[in-house]
Scaffold this active site. Structure first.
Site, short mmCIF file in Angstrom:
data_model
loop_
_atom_site.label_atom_id
_atom_site.label_comp_id
_atom_site.label_asym_id
_atom_site.label_seq_id
_atom_site.Cartn_x
_atom_site.Cartn_y
_atom_site.Cartn_z
N GLU A 71 0.84 -1.07 0.00
CA GLU A 71 -0.02 0.14 0.04
C GLU A 71 0.85 1.16 -0.05
O GLU A 71 0.89 1.84 -1.09
CB GLU A 71 -0.99 0.05 1.43
CG GLU A 71 -2.01 0.86 1.01
CD GLU A 71 -3.47 0.38 1.67
OE1 GLU A 71 -3.57 -0.72 2.35
OE2 GLU A 71 -4.35 1.28 1.82
N GLU A 126 -2.23 0.36 13.42
CA GLU A 126 -3.43 0.94 12.60
C GLU A 126 -4.83 0.60 13.42
O GLU A 126 -5.62 1.59 13.28
CB GLU A 126 -3.44 -0.24 11.40
CG GLU A 126 -4.69 0.08 10.48
CD GLU A 126 -4.46 -0.64 9.19
OE1 GLU A 126 -3.81 -1.89 9.19
OE2 GLU A 126 -5.02 -0.24 8.15
#
Ligand code: BGC
Length: 897
Positions: free
Chosen positions: A483, A758
């Site tokens: 990502e 996260e």
């Protein structure tokens, strides 16, 4: 007697020295002596240094010349009566492409005493016109293999005269690494950085005067696919910007006799391949030292077997000078532990989840192959865990040439890791063979925060390392999996905290121009910038809280640095985004579209009791619609756009009315009864005055219902503590901060995190992992609490954008016996260090020259305030504080509580 006179003279002289203001820290466009800028009127900043208190600038004078010892100047501002000492724009004649400018400044203080001229600072203009580029784009002259080894390019050239100066101007489609005569050019990595390449491509400029010789020279360039044509984003296709890897390079040489010469990429260059056999951001690099063409960047190398190059007419009108600090190497970290996992893997623990790469130093036989794999965490049994990297293999493969000691490190790939698995290493792993090197944009460190609670200090450490790892030319969501994108929501929620830890002015100014460049024609803003998910011309994006990056980041940067130009530059983009929401609203209610909502909020499996904290994403959208409109109004006011102020003030009234009608009961219950709903409604002033305190009370009851845990996701988290403090609940905010069971900031800390995760529960209490498809251990978003730690615990706030006026208002609590924060503002360092003891409160404050501060001290005893042991006059302020207004200087306050 003579002695006494001498002593008197010396002390008098010292007093004058002390009294005299010195001007220092000169910056051009917020950079220290930049080698290339393309601003037509560069902004000049300086700091006033003095041991005295209450120092203020009343006037300044700037002079700019084209040599460091100029007697004649291209611009002299004359004495300008003004307190402005940061971002003063150059006002002289048009600046010339490629020209170096030297400048000095002196100031007059509050006693009208003039300072000496500052030391000379410098800037160099970039190549302002495409026609200044004599170089041509070149691509390899051979057919590339499928594995795409890195192409190498070389040019040998002779210089016959004495060199006065030489500058390399260089950029690439892909990433480049340049060498001159066997030495690396500059210390920047992953250049030319990442921008909206189709609109804006940066070039870098290096002063290579000392690297060239008055004889044979070689310039050698290696390219990697990088973001330009490598694999980025979820799209299985690579080559999103183009299929061809290419370089554009120009060496501008000036001889001592005044003549000039350029060496340019053109059809006389040669191309081949070398040691780098493949390189991809997500997958790592393969380096085979047996394929190294020894001496190829030195004169005399035989390149007769090399191919030529192809000249291409790729665009030059998109070229721009580099505005932000390039990525550089920073910390180096030695192995903490080398061990064997239960599965038998040889693993190194570097003790810190970091972003960069491992430098391997080794000797062995030709063909020996060493593989380094990277992981952020070990699993429950203690084995190497990479499932959360998804398809990013993040593996570097090094093949030895067998010639003595060899050093390997990647060039065009990087990894996010704490643990490294080593395969193919024939001897025992020794710490001296491995060194981790961090990589991030070379922003100045500006802030520090510490307090008496070691867990909170670890939290601050984790926030800072999250920033280090993810401020890699663009603000990325995460640095390890497939990502590593400029997710707009993540960046906006963290931007204010980021501005405390490091000087992110140029970093965000550059990136926000990419936000504007990639914004869709209908005003919608892509989810990631540079936009590699949707691409130009498409019209999705527009997720609430993500797309609002377009208003929130410029405003936050304006507050932090006071440079209006980011508002001017972004105004059209801000307005376009608000326009998009307006166009998609019905009766002032924006309740359509797809939104990420309060991403990763607390949610419960098999939720029979409705404990999951789901906030309607349209309710959130209405709040951000209001907030973005408010920021547009604020901006219009700063820029003097009164018509817009009026127009959007009317709109905002309607947005708020629609919010209350749709989502709030008459008694003030919000239809999504979640922390995030109350937090956003309060933070953005969506509720009428009379409903606010009860909403804050409801928020607190909600927090208590969850046994003092937060349930907020990406959008509610940054503001929850601020809202609590604003409505008199700092004690609850402290309790939340100190909570250490899931979900909380300290839960990951207790689980051994060295960066921000996260998810609130990336590793569950039983040691199992959250779902591997989305479980990064280095995601800065929840680190947004840092802003509250600086602004509320330590109490450092700007009373005017850029901190020319400061508020220091510490908030005690959480059983802390002290808290210290230092912050380098554009004017110099602000400090707020407090401690409590024997019923006394002590506050040491530092206020930079040319600023002033209102200091609020938690006490009701205005008659008992001491400064450095002497009585100091204070006023009673509200809410248990006394207040003093002070000028610059250092102060040591103490007071009975
Ligand atoms: C990213 C986020 C991002 C989100 C959008 C994720 O894959 O890692 O941080 O904001 O998608 O929902």
């Amino acid at each position: 007697m003579k002695k006494i006179i001498l002593l008197f003279l010396i002390s008098h002289f010292c007093a004058i020295c002390l009294a005299q203001v010195k001007v220092d820290h000169l910056l051009t466009e917020n950079l220290n002596n930049p080698e290339s800028i393309d601003a037509k009127s560069p902004a000049l900043s300086w700091q006033l240094l003095s041991e005295r208190r209450n120092v203020n600038q009343t006037a300044y004078e700037i002079r700019v010349g084209t040599s460091p010892v100029a007697k004649q100047f291209v611009w002299e501002s004359g004495k300008v009566a003004s307190p402005q000492s940061v971002f003063v724009t150059y006002g002289g004649p048009e600046l010339r492409s490629g020209q170096a400018y030297y400048w000095q400044v002196r100031v007059w203080d509050e006693n009208n005493k003039v300072s000496p001229w500052s030391a000379v600072a410098y800037w160099k203009m970039g190549l302002l016109n495409s026609s200044d580029w004599l170089a041509q784009w070149i691509t390899p002259g051979f057919r590339e293999e499928a594995s795409r080894p890195s192409p190498i390019f070389r040019k040998e050239f002779h210089l016959h005269k004495k060199i006065k100066s030489a500058y390399v101007y260089i950029t690439a489609h892909g990433l480049y690494d340049a060498q001159i005569n066997g030495k690396r050019v500059g210390d920047a990595y992953l250049t030319p950085g990442w921008t909206s390449y189709n609109n804006r491509l940066q070039y870098q400029v290096y002063n290579v005067t000392g690297m060239l010789k008055q004889e044979a020279n070689v310039i050698g360039i290696t390219l990697g696919s990088g973001w330009y044509r490598g694999h980025v984003g979820f799209n299985p296709k690579d080559g999103l910007y183009g299929k061809d890897i290419a370089v554009l390079c120009q060496v501008n040489i000036t001889y001592t006799d005044g003549t000039t010469e350029t060496v340019n990429t053109d059809n006389t260059w040669k191309s081949s391949t070398g040691a780098i056999r493949s390189s991809e951001i997500y997958y790592g690099e393969v380096i085979d030292h047996r394929k190294e063409q020894q001496g190829w960047t030195l004169p005399g190398f035989d390149d007769s077997q090399w191919s030529g190059v192809k000249v291409n007419d790729f665009a030059k009108n998109t070229l721009i000078a580099t505005y932000n600090e390039p990525v550089k190497q920073h910390e180096t970290i030695k192995p903490l532990k080398i061990f064997k996992t239960p599965k038998g893997d040889q693993v190194i623990d570097f003790g810190q989840n970091l972003v960069g790469w491992v430098k391997l130093t080794v000797s062995g036989h030709a063909g020996d192959t060493i593989k380094l794999s990277h992981a952020e965490v070990l699993d429950k049994p203690g084995d190497f865990y990479t499932a959360n990297l998804r398809t990013a293999t993040a593996q570097n493969t090094y093949i030895l040439s067998g010639s003595g000691t060899e050093t390997f490190e990647p060039h065009f790939s990087w990894q996010g890791f704490r643990y490294v698995k080593v395969e193919g290493f024939h001897a025992d792993l020794k710490p001296e063979n491995f060194e981790a090197v961090t990589l991030y944009s070379d922003m100045r460190a500006t802030g520090s925060f510490s307090c008496s609670n070691p867990f909170i200090n670890q939290l601050q450490h984790n926030i800072l390392w999250g920033q280090r790892g993810n401020f890699l030319d663009v603000p990325t969501d995460c640095p390890q999996r497939d990502e590593r994108l400029g997710w707009t929501g993540d960046a906006q929620v963290f931007s204010r905290t980021a501005s405390f830890n490091m000087n992110v002015h140029n970093f965000f100014t550059k990136w926000m121009k990419d936000v504007a460049a990639d914004q869709y024609s209908n005003g919608s803003v892509p989810h990631v910038v540079p936009d590699v998910l949707e691409g130009p011309g498409s019209h999705p994006g527009g997720s609430t809280g993500w797309a609002d990056v377009s208003t929130i980041v410029p405003w936050n940067m304006y507050l932090a640095y006071g440079d209006k130009r980011i508002l001017e530059n972004q105004y059209a983009s801000m307005k376009a985004w608000v326009g998009y929401m307006e166009a998609h609203s019905h009766n002032d209610l924006w309740n359509v579209g797809d939104h990420f909502g309060d991403w990763l909020f607390y949610s419960v499996n098999d939720d029979r009791f409705g404990r999951s904290a789901i906030t309607s994403s349209y309710l959130i959208a209405q709040c951000f619609y209001g907030y973005s409109t408010q920021l547009l109004i604020n901006t219009a006011r700063v820029l003097g756009k009164n018509d817009d102020v009026n127009r959007y003030t009317d709109l905002l009234t309607k947005i708020k009315r629609a919010f209350v009608n749709e989502y709030v009961t008459r008694n003030g219950l919000i239809s999504s009864d979640t922390q995030t709903a109350y937090v956003l409604a309060l933070q953005f002033d969506m509720l009428p005055e009379e409903l606010r305190q009860q909403a804050a009370d409801r928020l607190v009851s909600n927090i208590k219902r969850y046994n003092i845990h937060l349930t907020t996701g990406f959008l509610g988290t940054p503001y929850i503590s601020h809202v609590l403090s604003r409505f008199g609940y700092t004690d609850i905010a402290y309790q939340l901060l100190l909570q250490d069971t899931y979900p909380s900031w300290l839960y990951p800390v207790k689980m051994g995190a060295t960066t921000i995760w996260e998810r609130w529960d990336g590793i569950r209490p039983d040691g199992s992992f959250e779902e591997q498809s989305m479980n990064s251990f280095n995601h800065y978003a929840y680190g947004a609490i840092g802003d509250w730690m600086y602004r509320i615990i330590a109490g450092i706030n700007e009373a005017a954008p850029g901190y020319q006026k400061i508020i220091i208002k510490p908030h005690t609590g959480g059983n802390f016996s002290f808290a210290n924060a230092d912050y380098e503002t554009p004017y110099g360092k602000v400090s707020s260090h407090w401690k409590t003891g024997d019923d006394q409160f002590y506050l040491d404050v530092q206020i930079p020259s040319n600023t002033s501060a209102s200091v609020y001290i938690p006490s009701k005893n205005n008659g008992q305030l001491l400064e450095s042991g002497k009585n100091f006059k204070a006023d009673i302020a509200k809410d248990g504080y006394i207040k003093v207004d002070i000028g610059s200087g250092t102060y040591h306050f103490s007071v009975a509580r």
